[in-house]
Scaffold this active site. Sequence first.
Site, PDB file in Angstrom:
ATOM      1  N   THR A  70      -0.825   9.052   2.624  1.00 60.20           N
ATOM      2  CA  THR A  70      -0.831   7.602   2.822  1.00 60.20           C
ATOM      3  C   THR A  70      -1.341   7.311   4.232  1.00 60.20           C
ATOM      4  O   THR A  70      -1.397   8.209   5.081  1.00 60.20           O
ATOM      5  CB  THR A  70       0.575   7.007   2.673  1.00 60.20           C
ATOM      6  OG1 THR A  70       1.407   7.479   3.743  1.00 60.20           O
ATOM      7  CG2 THR A  70       1.200   7.384   1.335  1.00 60.20           C
ATOM      8  N   ASP A  85       9.153  -9.318   6.592  1.00 63.64           N
ATOM      9  CA  ASP A  85       9.364  -8.459   7.757  1.00 63.64           C
ATOM     10  C   ASP A  85      10.801  -7.980   7.680  1.00 63.64           C
ATOM     11  O   ASP A  85      11.740  -8.737   7.939  1.00 63.64           O
ATOM     12  CB  ASP A  85       9.119  -9.258   9.044  1.00 63.64           C
ATOM     13  CG  ASP A  85       9.375  -8.440  10.309  1.00 63.64           C
ATOM     14  OD1 ASP A  85       9.959  -7.339  10.207  1.00 63.64           O
ATOM     15  OD2 ASP A  85       9.004  -8.921  11.392  1.00 63.64           O
ATOM     16  N   VAL A  86      10.989  -6.715   7.291  1.00 67.57           N
ATOM     17  CA  VAL A  86      12.326  -6.220   6.977  1.00 67.57           C
ATOM     18  C   VAL A  86      13.258  -6.200   8.192  1.00 67.57           C
ATOM     19  O   VAL A  86      14.474  -6.092   8.037  1.00 67.57           O
ATOM     20  CB  VAL A  86      12.273  -4.817   6.345  1.00 67.57           C
ATOM     21  CG1 VAL A  86      11.552  -4.861   5.006  1.00 67.57           C
ATOM     22  CG2 VAL A  86      11.639  -3.799   7.293  1.00 67.57           C
ATOM     23  N   LYS A 113      15.315   8.208  10.240  1.00 70.49           N
ATOM     24  CA  LYS A 113      15.399   8.764   8.896  1.00 70.49           C
ATOM     25  C   LYS A 113      16.685   9.568   8.707  1.00 70.49           C
ATOM     26  O   LYS A 113      17.228   9.626   7.594  1.00 70.49           O
ATOM     27  CB  LYS A 113      14.167   9.614   8.595  1.00 70.49           C
ATOM     28  CG  LYS A 113      12.870   8.793   8.543  1.00 70.49           C
ATOM     29  CD  LYS A 113      12.976   7.640   7.554  1.00 70.49           C
ATOM     30  CE  LYS A 113      11.676   6.878   7.421  1.00 70.49           C
ATOM     31  NZ  LYS A 113      11.765   5.779   6.425  1.00 70.49           N
ATOM     32  N   ASN A 138      11.578   0.773   1.003  1.00 71.76           N
ATOM     33  CA  ASN A 138      10.454   1.668   1.277  1.00 71.76           C
ATOM     34  C   ASN A 138       9.776   1.397   2.614  1.00 71.76           C
ATOM     35  O   ASN A 138       9.214   2.314   3.224  1.00 71.76           O
ATOM     36  CB  ASN A 138       9.420   1.545   0.159  1.00 71.76           C
ATOM     37  CG  ASN A 138       8.106   2.208   0.508  1.00 71.76           C
ATOM     38  OD1 ASN A 138       7.973   3.429   0.479  1.00 71.76           O
ATOM     39  ND2 ASN A 138       7.109   1.403   0.867  1.00 71.76           N
ATOM     40  N   VAL A 170       2.943  12.884   2.889  1.00 71.12           N
ATOM     41  CA  VAL A 170       2.391  12.200   1.723  1.00 71.12           C
ATOM     42  C   VAL A 170       1.052  11.589   2.131  1.00 71.12           C
ATOM     43  O   VAL A 170       0.905  11.082   3.245  1.00 71.12           O
ATOM     44  CB  VAL A 170       3.355  11.125   1.196  1.00 71.12           C
ATOM     45  CG1 VAL A 170       2.788  10.463  -0.054  1.00 71.12           C
ATOM     46  CG2 VAL A 170       4.728  11.733   0.895  1.00 71.12           C
ATOM     47  N   TYR A 203      11.080   8.214  14.782  1.00 71.85           N
ATOM     48  CA  TYR A 203      11.016   8.210  13.321  1.00 71.85           C
ATOM     49  C   TYR A 203      12.091   9.109  12.724  1.00 71.85           C
ATOM     50  O   TYR A 203      12.843   8.699  11.824  1.00 71.85           O
ATOM     51  CB  TYR A 203       9.628   8.668  12.891  1.00 71.85           C
ATOM     52  CG  TYR A 203       9.396   8.711  11.408  1.00 71.85           C
ATOM     53  CD1 TYR A 203       9.079   7.554  10.705  1.00 71.85           C
ATOM     54  CD2 TYR A 203       9.456   9.917  10.704  1.00 71.85           C
ATOM     55  CE1 TYR A 203       8.834   7.594   9.329  1.00 71.85           C
ATOM     56  CE2 TYR A 203       9.220   9.963   9.346  1.00 71.85           C
ATOM     57  CZ  TYR A 203       8.916   8.804   8.660  1.00 71.85           C
ATOM     58  OH  TYR A 203       8.679   8.859   7.307  1.00 71.85           O
ATOM     59  N   ARG A 246       0.845  -1.192   0.000  1.00 72.29           N
ATOM     60  CA  ARG A 246       0.000   0.000   0.000  1.00 72.29           C
ATOM     61  C   ARG A 246       0.879   1.240   0.000  1.00 72.29           C
ATOM     62  O   ARG A 246       2.102   1.158   0.116  1.00 72.29           O
ATOM     63  CB  ARG A 246      -0.932   0.015   1.211  1.00 72.29           C
ATOM     64  CG  ARG A 246      -0.228   0.196   2.542  1.00 72.29           C
ATOM     65  CD  ARG A 246      -1.222   0.247   3.698  1.00 72.29           C
ATOM     66  NE  ARG A 246      -0.549   0.590   4.956  1.00 72.29           N
ATOM     67  CZ  ARG A 246      -1.161   0.704   6.126  1.00 72.29           C
ATOM     68  NH1 ARG A 246      -2.472   0.516   6.203  1.00 72.29           N
ATOM     69  NH2 ARG A 246      -0.481   1.025   7.217  1.00 72.29           N
TER      70      ARG A 246
END
Length: 260
Positions: free
Chosen positions: A187, A60-61, A156, A87, A185, A152, A16
């Site tokens: 989303t 699952d990264v 990043k 991503n 964004v 977060y 998604r």
Amino acid sequence: MGKLDGRVVIVTGAARGQGEQEARLFAAEGAEVLLGDVLDERGEALAEELGKGARYVHLDVSREEAWCAAVTAAKESFGRIDGLVNNAGILRFNELTSTPLAEFEEVVRVNQVGAFLGIRHVAPEIAAAGGGTIVNTSSYTGLTGMAYVGAYAATKAAIVGLTRVAALELAASGIRVNAMCPGAVDTPMANPGQVDPAQLGDEAREAMAELYRKVVPLGRVGRPEEIARLALFLTSEDSSYITGQPFVIDGGWTAGVSLP
């Protein structure tokens, strides 16, 4: 001819949002795409929609064994790997001093460790295929501060540093590594309720739209397909002399204070 004809690319968080649009665009531009996510039903449906050039795997990264399985699946399905879009990510809203350690570590495991593991396991395969690209997803919060997203923003910022180091180390193998730094964004991840934007009530959507009209010079929230087009640029030969760079795509938000 498509910009990615003959390329094989892994896209994480592909069920998604930005990842979905990246997978759709890459497939439309001729790539064979391995879609990785933990949202199995949505991921499988998208792969089926995209056709024989797409395959979905549960990924699952944050787990190394999951990356090993994804690499194996890509090679079994498509023969090699030419590109990676890191991503997948999660966002938690919290005051920094109120953030539980477990929450902070969860964000680090997915956003930062996940990208590291992707590079660690996929870069050798890209090198073996003769070179290619890695696109990491950072954020404008990795370049400037934003309250209530401390975990977060920390991850990043780390992605920008990781991108630069990877670009230096992998250039000799013919691998270019760049980072995207999106602003807000439209989303599910971008709102505190973590729900699909289409499911937000009219009042909530208008409140968000009013916020972005005030703080973003272009006057609106970004669209995931716009981020996908940047990912395409960084994955294609259009960016053949670019590596080690963070690309801000935020409607001008970080350019400075906009007067009303």
